[in-house]
Design a protein around this motif. Sequence first.
Motif, PDB file in Angstrom:
ATOM      1  N   LEU A 138       0.938  -1.248  -0.035  1.00  0.00           N
ATOM      2  CA  LEU A 138      -0.048   0.159   0.029  1.00  0.00           C
ATOM      3  C   LEU A 138       0.827   1.240   0.076  1.00  0.00           C
ATOM      4  CD1 LEU A 138      -2.578   1.621   0.322  1.00  0.00           C
ATOM      5  CD2 LEU A 138      -2.547   1.324   2.810  1.00  0.00           C
ATOM      6  N   ILE A 139       1.886   1.443   1.000  1.00  0.00           N
ATOM      7  CA  ILE A 139       2.708   2.349   0.828  1.00  0.00           C
ATOM      8  C   ILE A 139       3.314   2.695  -0.488  1.00  0.00           C
ATOM      9  CG2 ILE A 139       5.151   3.051   1.750  1.00  0.00           C
ATOM     10  CD1 ILE A 139       4.322   1.804   4.342  1.00  0.00           C
ATOM     11  N   ASP A 140       3.856   1.613  -1.231  1.00  0.00           N
ATOM     12  CA  ASP A 140       4.442   1.691  -2.524  1.00  0.00           C
ATOM     13  C   ASP A 140       3.378   2.273  -3.513  1.00  0.00           C
ATOM     14  OD1 ASP A 140       6.695   0.513  -1.802  1.00  0.00           O
ATOM     15  OD2 ASP A 140       6.109  -1.388  -2.628  1.00  0.00           O
ATOM     16  N   CYS A 141       2.232   1.990  -3.518  1.00  0.00           N
ATOM     17  CA  CYS A 141       0.929   2.441  -4.283  1.00  0.00           C
ATOM     18  C   CYS A 141       0.862   3.845  -4.092  1.00  0.00           C
ATOM     19  CB  CYS A 141      -0.186   1.579  -3.919  1.00  0.00           C
ATOM     20  SG  CYS A 141      -0.309  -0.304  -4.522  1.00  0.00           S
ATOM     21  N   ASP A 144       3.663   5.940  -5.797  1.00  0.00           N
ATOM     22  CA  ASP A 144       3.656   5.948  -6.901  1.00  0.00           C
ATOM     23  C   ASP A 144       2.528   6.754  -7.525  1.00  0.00           C
ATOM     24  OD1 ASP A 144       4.705   4.830  -9.469  1.00  0.00           O
ATOM     25  OD2 ASP A 144       2.677   4.256  -9.823  1.00  0.00           O
ATOM     26  N   LEU A 145       1.256   6.840  -6.841  1.00  0.00           N
ATOM     27  CA  LEU A 145       0.145   7.527  -7.087  1.00  0.00           C
ATOM     28  C   LEU A 145       0.314   8.951  -7.008  1.00  0.00           C
ATOM     29  CD1 LEU A 145      -2.885   7.792  -7.868  1.00  0.00           C
ATOM     30  CD2 LEU A 145      -3.469   7.419  -5.396  1.00  0.00           C
ATOM     31  N   ARG A 146       1.266   9.116  -5.988  1.00  0.00           N
ATOM     32  CA  ARG A 146       1.572  10.621  -5.864  1.00  0.00           C
ATOM     33  C   ARG A 146       2.262  11.345  -7.039  1.00  0.00           C
ATOM     34  NH1 ARG A 146       3.278  13.048  -0.222  1.00  0.00           N
ATOM     35  NH2 ARG A 146       0.988  13.706  -0.040  1.00  0.00           N
ATOM     36  N   LYS A 147       3.402  10.423  -7.467  1.00  0.00           N
ATOM     37  CA  LYS A 147       4.100  10.923  -8.301  1.00  0.00           C
ATOM     38  C   LYS A 147       3.507  10.989  -9.540  1.00  0.00           C
ATOM     39  CE  LYS A 147       8.157   8.545  -6.327  1.00  0.00           C
ATOM     40  NZ  LYS A 147       9.295   7.454  -6.275  1.00  0.00           N
ATOM     41  N   GLY A 305      11.556 -16.329  -3.005  1.00  0.00           N
ATOM     42  CA  GLY A 305      10.172 -16.396  -3.539  1.00  0.00           C
ATOM     43  C   GLY A 305       9.875 -15.174  -4.793  1.00  0.00           C
ATOM     44  N   MET A 306       8.976 -14.320  -4.477  1.00  0.00           N
ATOM     45  CA  MET A 306       8.605 -13.081  -5.198  1.00  0.00           C
ATOM     46  C   MET A 306       8.332 -11.856  -4.329  1.00  0.00           C
ATOM     47  SD  MET A 306       6.057 -14.674  -8.003  1.00  0.00           S
ATOM     48  CE  MET A 306       5.049 -15.708  -6.876  1.00  0.00           C
ATOM     49  N   LYS A 307       8.943 -10.839  -4.667  1.00  0.00           N
ATOM     50  CA  LYS A 307       8.988  -9.578  -4.177  1.00  0.00           C
ATOM     51  C   LYS A 307       8.055  -8.555  -5.165  1.00  0.00           C
ATOM     52  CE  LYS A 307      10.966  -5.632  -1.513  1.00  0.00           C
ATOM     53  NZ  LYS A 307      10.171  -4.404  -2.463  1.00  0.00           N
ATOM     54  N   PHE A 308       6.811  -8.313  -4.765  1.00  0.00           N
ATOM     55  CA  PHE A 308       6.088  -7.580  -5.591  1.00  0.00           C
ATOM     56  C   PHE A 308       6.238  -6.110  -5.291  1.00  0.00           C
ATOM     57  CE2 PHE A 308       4.007 -11.692  -5.953  1.00  0.00           C
ATOM     58  CZ  PHE A 308       3.362 -11.590  -7.013  1.00  0.00           C
ATOM     59  N   VAL A 309       6.379  -5.038  -6.401  1.00  0.00           N
ATOM     60  CA  VAL A 309       6.286  -3.907  -6.084  1.00  0.00           C
ATOM     61  C   VAL A 309       4.889  -3.232  -6.294  1.00  0.00           C
ATOM     62  CG1 VAL A 309       7.355  -1.709  -6.939  1.00  0.00           C
ATOM     63  CG2 VAL A 309       8.763  -3.894  -7.006  1.00  0.00           C
ATOM     64  N   GLY A 310       4.672  -2.670  -5.445  1.00  0.00           N
ATOM     65  CA  GLY A 310       3.241  -1.762  -5.386  1.00  0.00           C
ATOM     66  C   GLY A 310       3.394  -0.799  -6.487  1.00  0.00           C
ATOM     67  N   SER A 354      -5.685  -3.536  -5.333  1.00  0.00           N
ATOM     68  CA  SER A 354      -5.394  -2.131  -4.879  1.00  0.00           C
ATOM     69  C   SER A 354      -5.914  -1.293  -5.774  1.00  0.00           C
ATOM     70  CB  SER A 354      -3.984  -1.970  -4.858  1.00  0.00           C
ATOM     71  OG  SER A 354      -3.303  -2.008  -5.881  1.00  0.00           O
ATOM     72  N   GLY A 355      -6.592  -1.758  -6.886  1.00  0.00           N
ATOM     73  CA  GLY A 355      -6.767  -0.345  -7.800  1.00  0.00           C
ATOM     74  C   GLY A 355      -5.723   0.056  -8.681  1.00  0.00           C
ATOM     75  N   SER A 356      -4.684  -0.418  -8.706  1.00  0.00           N
ATOM     76  CA  SER A 356      -3.575   0.130  -9.374  1.00  0.00           C
ATOM     77  C   SER A 356      -3.610  -0.117 -10.621  1.00  0.00           C
ATOM     78  CB  SER A 356      -2.104  -0.465  -8.628  1.00  0.00           C
ATOM     79  OG  SER A 356      -2.103  -0.038  -7.292  1.00  0.00           O
ATOM     80  N   LEU A 357      -4.409  -1.193 -11.123  1.00  0.00           N
ATOM     81  CA  LEU A 357      -4.611  -1.731 -12.662  1.00  0.00           C
ATOM     82  C   LEU A 357      -5.953  -1.867 -12.892  1.00  0.00           C
ATOM     83  CD1 LEU A 357      -2.806  -2.559 -15.096  1.00  0.00           C
ATOM     84  CD2 LEU A 357      -2.912  -4.940 -14.154  1.00  0.00           C
ATOM     85  N   SER A 358      -6.448  -1.169 -13.954  1.00  0.00           N
ATOM     86  CA  SER A 358      -7.817  -1.616 -14.358  1.00  0.00           C
ATOM     87  C   SER A 358      -8.006  -2.590 -15.188  1.00  0.00           C
ATOM     88  CB  SER A 358      -8.304  -0.286 -15.098  1.00  0.00           C
ATOM     89  OG  SER A 358      -9.413  -0.518 -16.083  1.00  0.00           O
ATOM     90  N   PRO A 359      -9.006  -3.433 -14.746  1.00  0.00           N
ATOM     91  CA  PRO A 359      -9.362  -4.680 -15.492  1.00  0.00           C
ATOM     92  C   PRO A 359      -9.602  -4.385 -17.039  1.00  0.00           C
ATOM     93  CG  PRO A 359     -11.071  -4.261 -13.971  1.00  0.00           C
ATOM     94  CD  PRO A 359     -10.061  -3.276 -13.726  1.00  0.00           C
ATOM     95  N   ARG A 360     -10.132  -3.096 -17.294  1.00  0.00           N
ATOM     96  CA  ARG A 360     -10.403  -2.868 -18.652  1.00  0.00           C
ATOM     97  C   ARG A 360      -8.934  -2.611 -19.575  1.00  0.00           C
ATOM     98  NH1 ARG A 360     -15.376   1.414 -17.865  1.00  0.00           N
ATOM     99  NH2 ARG A 360     -13.653   2.721 -17.340  1.00  0.00           N
ATOM    100  N   TYR A 361      -8.037  -2.254 -18.669  1.00  0.00           N
ATOM    101  CA  TYR A 361      -6.844  -1.938 -19.449  1.00  0.00           C
ATOM    102  C   TYR A 361      -6.347  -3.268 -19.795  1.00  0.00           C
ATOM    103  CZ  TYR A 361      -2.043  -0.762 -19.911  1.00  0.00           C
ATOM    104  OH  TYR A 361      -0.631  -0.507 -20.424  1.00  0.00           O
ATOM    105  N   ILE A 362      -6.362  -4.346 -18.740  1.00  0.00           N
ATOM    106  CA  ILE A 362      -5.814  -5.554 -19.321  1.00  0.00           C
ATOM    107  C   ILE A 362      -6.664  -6.153 -20.366  1.00  0.00           C
ATOM    108  CG2 ILE A 362      -5.663  -8.132 -18.531  1.00  0.00           C
ATOM    109  CD1 ILE A 362      -5.478  -6.960 -15.735  1.00  0.00           C
ATOM    110  N   HIS A 363      -8.143  -6.078 -20.413  1.00  0.00           N
ATOM    111  CA  HIS A 363      -8.730  -6.425 -21.475  1.00  0.00           C
ATOM    112  C   HIS A 363      -8.422  -5.742 -22.793  1.00  0.00           C
ATOM    113  CE1 HIS A 363     -12.078  -5.990 -24.416  1.00  0.00           C
ATOM    114  NE2 HIS A 363     -12.606  -7.125 -24.054  1.00  0.00           N
ATOM    115  N   GLU A 364      -8.102  -4.525 -22.932  1.00  0.00           N
ATOM    116  CA  GLU A 364      -7.527  -3.666 -23.999  1.00  0.00           C
ATOM    117  C   GLU A 364      -6.015  -4.245 -24.721  1.00  0.00           C
ATOM    118  OE1 GLU A 364      -7.842   0.377 -24.450  1.00  0.00           O
ATOM    119  OE2 GLU A 364     -10.058   0.425 -24.018  1.00  0.00           O
ATOM    120  N   GLU A 365      -5.413  -4.907 -23.412  1.00  0.00           N
ATOM    121  CA  GLU A 365      -4.187  -5.071 -23.839  1.00  0.00           C
ATOM    122  C   GLU A 365      -4.128  -6.788 -24.655  1.00  0.00           C
ATOM    123  OE1 GLU A 365      -0.541  -3.747 -23.151  1.00  0.00           O
ATOM    124  OE2 GLU A 365      -2.109  -2.275 -24.048  1.00  0.00           O
ATOM    125  N   VAL A 366      -5.126  -7.348 -23.901  1.00  0.00           N
ATOM    126  CA  VAL A 366      -5.275  -8.769 -24.461  1.00  0.00           C
ATOM    127  C   VAL A 366      -5.799  -8.651 -25.812  1.00  0.00           C
ATOM    128  CG1 VAL A 366      -6.969 -10.724 -24.428  1.00  0.00           C
ATOM    129  CG2 VAL A 366      -5.595  -9.946 -22.473  1.00  0.00           C
TER     130      VAL A 366
END
Length: 585
Positions: A138-141, A144-147, A305-310, A354-366
């Motif tokens: 969440l802090i990462d999110c 990044d949102l502020r930037k 394992g995996m470290k995710f960047v928010g 977290s809402g950092s990515l829109s599902p409609r954006y994924i749809h358009e990319e697909v």
Amino acid sequence: MGMASNLRNSVSSLGLKQSTQNKLAFSARIMTTSTSSNPSDDQLRLRQVPELDAVEMGLVVSQSFERYTSSTTLNRPGKGTAIVWFRNDLRVLDNEALFKAWLSSDMLLPVYCVDPRLFQTTYIFGFPKTGALRGQFLIDCLDDLRKNLINRGLNLMIQHGKPEEIIPSLAKSFGAHSVYAQKETCSEEVNVENLVRKRLGKLVLSSWSSSSLSKDEFENKNSSKSPKLQLIWGTTMYHLDDIPFTSSSIPDVYTQFRKSVEAKSKVRGCIKIPASLGPAPSVDDWGSVPYINQLGLQSQKVSKGMKFVGGESAALGRAYEYFWKKDLLRVYKETRNGMLGPDYSTKFSPWLASGSLSPRYIHEEVKRYESERQANDSTYWVLFELIWRDYFRFISLKHGNALFHLGGPRKVEYKWSQDQKLFESWRDGCTGYPLIDANMKELATTGFMSNRGRQIVCSFLVRDMGIDWRMGAEWFETCLLDYDPCSNYGNWNYGAGVGNDPREDRYFSIPKQAQTYDPEGEYVAYWLPQLQALAKDKRNFPGKSYIGQVVPLKFGNVNRNRNQDKASTVRRRNFRAKQATQQRP
């Protein structure tokens, strides 16, 4: 065609476009590792998701924003000040609440409230409501949102406290005529919405500059307008207004829902935003992005394992990396049930939650991928999974708090155990079953678990242990980076047999799952190093070389799976009969 050619040129300039031969070779490796192979050193090291470096990420983000920026000057008819209250929509692109707030005003104040209730305890069993890994995400999110807002002429005000206290206070101070926010569906979030609306209704605009009226008109009318809360639907691929059902008539069988929306509904396009979203009002103190200890949490480092960047930038980077750079979309359906490494599945879920990515954006990319490269079962299957996610959100509208009740939406009566020691053995990865233990240790270490793993550990907890499914759901609420109440509790309802769209047989045989999805024990050996010295066919079935098993399996032989088909038939018949007798009249 313009956007497609721009992307191709950009990819070429980065030197990221792979040859067909390389892509085929890489796809073959991915398909192999999803079932059986010797994992490479690259697979076994700590992996950051996405893996793009700063320069590459910056270029991807810049190009993504460019694609979704309007090429013409957009008309901004509104006047005065509006507040956009960010919640679980921590992005700029395709954020309808943000865009409508911009349209309704000539000055925009973005706000995020660090609500202390998000860092208290879960409702029944008192686990931490937000674990340290999701807190850091969440802090990462927010950072990044502020930037990204600053890059568009705005900023992000961050305040600590309850939204129903902060938002009305800000509306009064800045004379805001409206507050725009994403609509949520579960009771805790809806209660906050109602409190914000109620307190806004008690305010009266005290400054003519906040009104769409001129100063003379305001004074002549003696206006007594109150700020309005405008809730915008924005969390699903298919819009609520576009599906062929009312909330009360949504089918309780997923297949019926999916077929209907695919036949009768269309996915809306992503919103094109203006080049500048400013200006922002004059603010003395925008507040700081919190540190982890300010959330009441202790920092937790991801060691393997995996470290995710928010954040939205990382989300856009991952979409680019998965679809275009690594060309993994073409084999998604074949690899999606893997468990080891970052590349067997999209890993979009933390950013979607977290809402950092829109599902409609994924749809358009697909769809763009299908146009530029190929359409196959894998490209469809990504959208299929997004419809599943939509479905749980819509079902939460239909069934409300029943998702959180012991009997679920179907009101199933069953006597569950709440044995603390048994639960703790599951929670801590000490059950004596390597496939269960490895998955639980991955969850605790990274905040993530594969879809296959989630189904297996859920089945073990509720079927083999007989433990109250809500204990598992609340522990997932603590740990998961991609926690959202609809998907989490909807999936646990489903796995425990108390939800909508039930199957008669939801039992996952550990021997069968291990032999199918980790046949050489690479996954369990990675998370349980004490198994690495064993022969590969013994890692999932180590006998006395591993800790004792806390409960026997209800079905299946831990050494061989010879009687699986017969047991499955009996199990299906017994479960169907039990469910029929357990229904309330």
